[in-house]
Design a protein around this motif. Structure first.
Motif, PDB file in Angstrom:
ATOM      1  N   ASP A  26      -6.826  -2.279  -0.192  1.00 43.15           N
ATOM      2  CA  ASP A  26      -5.359  -2.141   0.010  1.00 43.15           C
ATOM      3  C   ASP A  26      -4.500  -3.223  -0.414  1.00 43.15           C
ATOM      4  OD1 ASP A  26      -5.467   0.659   1.363  1.00 43.15           O
ATOM      5  OD2 ASP A  26      -6.438  -0.402   2.969  1.00 43.15           O
ATOM      6  N   LEU A  57      -0.757  -5.195  -0.714  1.00 46.71           N
ATOM      7  CA  LEU A  57       0.611  -5.010  -0.475  1.00 46.71           C
ATOM      8  C   LEU A  57       1.189  -6.065  -1.435  1.00 46.71           C
ATOM      9  CD1 LEU A  57       3.164  -4.806   1.411  1.00 46.71           C
ATOM     10  CD2 LEU A  57       2.190  -6.656   2.958  1.00 46.71           C
ATOM     11  N   ARG A  83      -5.133   0.877  -3.509  1.00 49.34           N
ATOM     12  CA  ARG A  83      -4.030   1.472  -2.827  1.00 49.34           C
ATOM     13  C   ARG A  83      -3.014   0.333  -2.971  1.00 49.34           C
ATOM     14  NH1 ARG A  83      -8.545   3.459  -0.274  1.00 49.34           N
ATOM     15  NH2 ARG A  83      -8.408   1.678   1.159  1.00 49.34           N
ATOM     16  N   SER A 120       0.882  -0.576  -1.832  1.00 51.92           N
ATOM     17  CA  SER A 120       2.080  -0.536  -1.024  1.00 51.92           C
ATOM     18  C   SER A 120       3.131  -1.540  -1.409  1.00 51.92           C
ATOM     19  CB  SER A 120       2.034  -0.359   0.333  1.00 51.92           C
ATOM     20  OG  SER A 120       1.368  -1.718   0.835  1.00 51.92           O
ATOM     21  N   ARG A 131       6.663  -3.575  -0.282  1.00 54.07           N
ATOM     22  CA  ARG A 131       7.748  -3.788   0.770  1.00 54.07           C
ATOM     23  C   ARG A 131       8.793  -5.050   0.160  1.00 54.07           C
ATOM     24  NH1 ARG A 131       8.150  -2.157   6.333  1.00 54.07           N
ATOM     25  NH2 ARG A 131       6.089  -1.180   6.545  1.00 54.07           N
ATOM     26  N   SER A 165       4.403  -4.479   7.953  1.00 56.71           N
ATOM     27  CA  SER A 165       3.580  -3.832   7.051  1.00 56.71           C
ATOM     28  C   SER A 165       2.279  -3.771   7.855  1.00 56.71           C
ATOM     29  CB  SER A 165       3.264  -4.592   5.695  1.00 56.71           C
ATOM     30  OG  SER A 165       2.510  -5.777   6.071  1.00 56.71           O
ATOM     31  N   CYS A 224      -3.672  -5.186   5.426  1.00 58.98           N
ATOM     32  CA  CYS A 224      -4.029  -5.092   3.991  1.00 58.98           C
ATOM     33  C   CYS A 224      -5.143  -6.086   3.520  1.00 58.98           C
ATOM     34  CB  CYS A 224      -2.975  -5.347   3.134  1.00 58.98           C
ATOM     35  SG  CYS A 224      -2.005  -6.836   3.085  1.00 58.98           S
TER      36      CYS A 224
END
Length: 227
Positions: free
Chosen positions: A2, A4, A25, A27, A29, A39, A42
């Motif tokens: 993960d 970020l 993955r 994400s 922000r 958040s 991660c």
């Protein structure tokens, strides 16, 4: 894994296009401490420093002032390379044009710097002598919790999370949970006075910026935030 990405871009993958060819993955922000604290856990944080390396450098320093423990990786263009120095609080640096193999290697190397089980730690942010513990809903000054009402806590938290940036009264009303659009600017001033009174010798930490609002200057934690 993960990942970020903290960036002003609409999609974090544009910061590092090679991520598109990896199964991680991703994400996205906004590049602020408030967004970082909000958040999900991660494995690594990418800070976009392609166009504003000085802002990315400052953000990286603020991220490690929290106790979340996620490794921070800087992303820059070649033209920004001369601006990278020891003030960057990053464990890896990658060029925005890097290929997927290099990106994946740097993400894996960054894992060596990940704190043990950081997602189980409270989200704590330190600014100067202040410490915000989001889990216990407290703000401490010189290690001692402040006796704040709900509105006072929300106001001081907003100023600390955005330390270094003046917040107008309208900004504070929007930031503080439980406040509504009907909250008057005069009420904000009253809460500021009440908070200052509880800060004792640190009352001048909240500065009035004429024509803009209120500000708490950014400074590194005086001591490591309480884990």
């Amino acid at each position: 894994m993960d990942v970020l990405v903290l960036t002003s871009a609409h999609d974090g993958r544009v910061v590092l296009p090679g991520l598109d060819l990896l199964p991680h993955r991703v994400s996205t922000r906004r590049p602020t401490v408030a967004e970082y604290l909000a958040s999900d856990p991660c494995d690594a944080v990418l800070v976009d420093g392609r166009t504003h390396p000085s802002a990315a450098r400052e953000l990286s320093r603020r991220l490690v002032a929290t106790t979340r423990g996620f490794p921070v990786i800087g992303v820059i263009d070649e033209t920004a390379a001369p601006h990278v120095d020891g003030d960057w609080a990053i464990v890896q640096l990658v060029l925005s044009g890097a290929g997927p193999a290099e990106i994946d290697a740097r993400l894996r190397l960054a894992q060596r710097h990940r704190s043990a089980e950081p997602e189980q730690r409270p989200s704590v942010l330190g600014v100067g002598p202040f410490t915000i513990d989001a889990q216990t809903y407290t703000i401490s000054l010189d290690g001692r919790p402040l006796p704040l009402t709900h509105h006072q806590f929300e106001l001081l938290k907003a100023l600390l999370v955005h330390a270094g940036r003046p917040l107008s009264r309208a900004d504070l009303i929007a930031e503080c949970a439980g406040w509504t659009d009907d909250t008057s600017p005069r009420a904000v001033d009253c809460h500021v006075r009440a908070v200052r009174a509880k800060l004792g010798p640190h009352r001048d930490a909240i500065r009035t910026v004429r024509g803009h609002g209120y500000l708490i200057p950014w400074s590194p934690p005086v001591r490591p935030p309480t884990p």
